[in-house]
Design an enzyme around this catalytic site. Structure first.
Site, mmCIF file in Angstrom:
data_model
loop_
_atom_site.group_PDB
_atom_site.id
_atom_site.type_symbol
_atom_site.label_atom_id
_atom_site.label_comp_id
_atom_site.label_asym_id
_atom_site.label_seq_id
_atom_site.Cartn_x
_atom_site.Cartn_y
_atom_site.Cartn_z
ATOM 1 N N TYR A 50 43.677 6.008 0.322
ATOM 2 C CA TYR A 50 42.637 5.388 1.155
ATOM 3 C C TYR A 50 42.144 6.374 2.208
ATOM 4 O O TYR A 50 40.933 6.537 2.411
ATOM 5 C CB TYR A 50 43.243 4.144 1.797
ATOM 6 C CG TYR A 50 42.476 3.532 2.940
ATOM 7 C CD1 TYR A 50 41.415 2.666 2.702
ATOM 8 C CD2 TYR A 50 42.842 3.781 4.270
ATOM 9 C CE1 TYR A 50 40.727 2.075 3.754
ATOM 10 C CE2 TYR A 50 42.169 3.196 5.324
ATOM 11 C CZ TYR A 50 41.118 2.348 5.068
ATOM 12 O OH TYR A 50 40.440 1.759 6.110
ATOM 13 N N SER A 100 37.854 5.694 9.217
ATOM 14 C CA SER A 100 39.138 5.188 9.718
ATOM 15 C C SER A 100 39.877 6.348 10.359
ATOM 16 O O SER A 100 39.777 7.491 9.887
ATOM 17 C CB SER A 100 39.975 4.627 8.568
ATOM 18 O OG SER A 100 41.320 4.451 8.987
HETATM 19 P P1 NAP Z 1 38.401 -6.747 5.104
HETATM 20 O O1 NAP Z 1 38.645 -7.797 6.133
HETATM 21 O O2 NAP Z 1 39.317 -6.636 3.954
HETATM 22 O O3 NAP Z 1 36.897 -6.926 4.576
HETATM 23 C C1 NAP Z 1 36.401 -6.068 3.589
HETATM 24 C C2 NAP Z 1 34.989 -6.466 3.261
HETATM 25 O O4 NAP Z 1 34.503 -5.575 2.221
HETATM 26 C C3 NAP Z 1 34.874 -7.863 2.726
HETATM 27 O O5 NAP Z 1 33.713 -8.456 3.258
HETATM 28 C C4 NAP Z 1 34.717 -7.661 1.227
HETATM 29 O O6 NAP Z 1 33.981 -8.712 0.640
HETATM 30 C C5 NAP Z 1 33.920 -6.372 1.190
HETATM 31 N N1 NAP Z 1 33.986 -5.661 -0.082
HETATM 32 C C6 NAP Z 1 35.074 -5.235 -0.753
HETATM 33 N N2 NAP Z 1 34.723 -4.619 -1.888
HETATM 34 C C7 NAP Z 1 33.359 -4.657 -1.939
HETATM 35 C C8 NAP Z 1 32.400 -4.190 -2.852
HETATM 36 N N3 NAP Z 1 32.758 -3.562 -3.972
HETATM 37 N N4 NAP Z 1 31.093 -4.393 -2.584
HETATM 38 C C9 NAP Z 1 30.703 -5.041 -1.455
HETATM 39 N N5 NAP Z 1 31.584 -5.514 -0.544
HETATM 40 C C10 NAP Z 1 32.894 -5.328 -0.783
HETATM 41 O O7 NAP Z 1 38.367 -5.291 5.761
HETATM 42 P P2 NAP Z 1 38.130 -4.823 7.278
HETATM 43 O O8 NAP Z 1 39.447 -4.624 7.905
HETATM 44 O O9 NAP Z 1 37.125 -5.692 7.936
HETATM 45 O O10 NAP Z 1 37.537 -3.372 7.016
HETATM 46 C C11 NAP Z 1 36.146 -3.109 7.042
HETATM 47 C C12 NAP Z 1 35.954 -1.601 7.027
HETATM 48 O O11 NAP Z 1 36.640 -1.015 8.136
HETATM 49 C C13 NAP Z 1 36.525 -0.932 5.776
HETATM 50 O O12 NAP Z 1 35.702 0.151 5.390
HETATM 51 C C14 NAP Z 1 37.867 -0.414 6.255
HETATM 52 O O13 NAP Z 1 38.297 0.688 5.506
HETATM 53 C C15 NAP Z 1 37.528 -0.027 7.679
HETATM 54 N N6 NAP Z 1 38.679 0.045 8.583
HETATM 55 C C16 NAP Z 1 39.487 -1.024 8.786
HETATM 56 C C17 NAP Z 1 40.567 -0.909 9.657
HETATM 57 C C18 NAP Z 1 41.514 -2.053 9.933
HETATM 58 O O14 NAP Z 1 42.583 -1.811 10.534
HETATM 59 N N7 NAP Z 1 41.192 -3.272 9.547
HETATM 60 C C19 NAP Z 1 40.804 0.306 10.316
HETATM 61 C C20 NAP Z 1 39.951 1.374 10.084
HETATM 62 C C21 NAP Z 1 38.881 1.234 9.225
HETATM 63 P P3 NAP Z 1 34.368 -9.423 -0.759
HETATM 64 O O15 NAP Z 1 35.723 -10.034 -0.603
HETATM 65 O O16 NAP Z 1 33.290 -10.386 -0.981
HETATM 66 O O17 NAP Z 1 34.403 -8.322 -1.773
#
Ligand code: NAP
Length: 251
Positions: free
Chosen positions: A160, A146
């Site tokens: 985070y 991130s």
């Molecule tokens: P999200 O919509 O909250 O989705 C998170 C995913 O991770 C869900 O599929 C969730 O599934 C899964 N997950 C959570 N805990 C887990 C575990 N212990 N084992 C396996 N799966 C797990 O998040 P997102 O925004 O798509 O983010 C995805 C990645 O991008 C993350 O690493 C986040 O830090 C990174 N990121 C996001 C942003 C942003 O602005 N959105 C920016 C920079 C980086 P379950 O509900 O089934 O657990």
């Protein structure tokens, strides 16, 4: 890249960026192991989207922070074919926004377990199975960091951001360690992206609110992050390892 390219494990692919990466990997010919921890409906939707588009995928439950779950995830993915790509996407914020001092110890530990221990366990298992020195056929690991690492997210997500710093160091170190074992390791570092992560933390409009400070003037869409992952996985990026690629609209 072999043709077909094999199996891609995408952790946290039940929604958001992970679901977009899973769909894109399927479009590029991978059979996709759609990992999730709790959201089985979301994972099944990702699989349904892939199948509807002519691809092949299976939803595989595993908590990435649990070693036995990770081993079982790779065992089950192997039944789909040779695992050649692993995307460490699963990540959490702890569903809060605020200063470090207000983050509970339980949340600190859980976020670290999922965001750091998880990718370490998954990467370790990937190397054990893909390394040419260990009888594997090589492959690739992509970590999702991130741009929170740039300033460390003061006042919102220091805990985070720190975990994302760790995954960038994992990328650089492991890339050097396994470069001669047929494994490339790279990282995609998204900026603010339109997913449910912000709403879950209590600020549904957070991604949009950050837009004025972004040179391109808007948050990323999950498909734009997935496109960067797809490029790093492709033969076009065959000489790239240890890279951290920002997908951040310039911020
Ligand atoms: P999200 O919509 O909250 O989705 C998170 C995913 O991770 C869900 O599929 C969730 O599934 C899964 N997950 C959570 N805990 C887990 C575990 N212990 N084992 C396996 N799966 C797990 O998040 P997102 O925004 O798509 O983010 C995805 C990645 O991008 C993350 O690493 C986040 O830090 C990174 N990121 C996001 C942003 C942003 O602005 N959105 C920016 C920079 C980086 P379950 O509900 O089934 O657990």
């Amino acid at each position: 890249m072999p043709n077909p390219p094999g199996v891609a494990i995408v952790t946290g692919a039940s929604r958001g960026i992970g679901a977009a990466i899973a769909r894109r990997c399927a479009r590029d010919g991978y059979v996709v192991a759609v990992n999730y921890a709790a959201d089985s409906a979301g994972a099944l939707q990702t699989v349904a989207d892939i199948v509807a588009a002519g691809g092949s995928a299976a939803a595989l439950r595993a908590d990435v922070s649990v070693a036995a779950d990770v081993v079982a995830l790779f065992d089950r993915a192997r039944q789909l074919g040779e695992v050649t790509a692993v995307v460490n996407n699963a990540g959490i914020t702890g569903n809060l926004i605020g200063p470090l001092a207000d983050v509970s110890v339980d949340v600190l530990q859980r976020v670290t377990d999922v965001n750091v221990v998880g990718p370490l366990l998954v990467s370790r298992e990937a190397v054990l199975r893909m390394s040419t020195l260990r009888g594997g056929k090589g492959g690739q690991i992509i970590n999702i960091s991130s741009t929170a690492t740039t300033a460390g997210s003061p006042g919102t997500w220091v805990h985070y951001a720190a975990t994302k710093g760790a995954i960038e160091v994992l990328t650089v170190g492991l890339a050097s360690e396994v470069g001669r074992e047929g494994i490339r390791v790279n990282c995609v570092s998204p900026g603010s992206t339109n997913t449910g992560l912000h709403a879950a933390a209590g600020m549904p409009d957070r991604a949009e609110k950050l837009s004025p400070g972004i040179p391109l003037g808007r948050p990323a869409e999950p498909d734009e992050v997935a496109a960067a992952v797809a490029w790093l996985l492709s033969a076009e990026a065959s000489y790239i390892t240890g890279a951290i690629l920002p997908v951040s609209g310039g911020r």
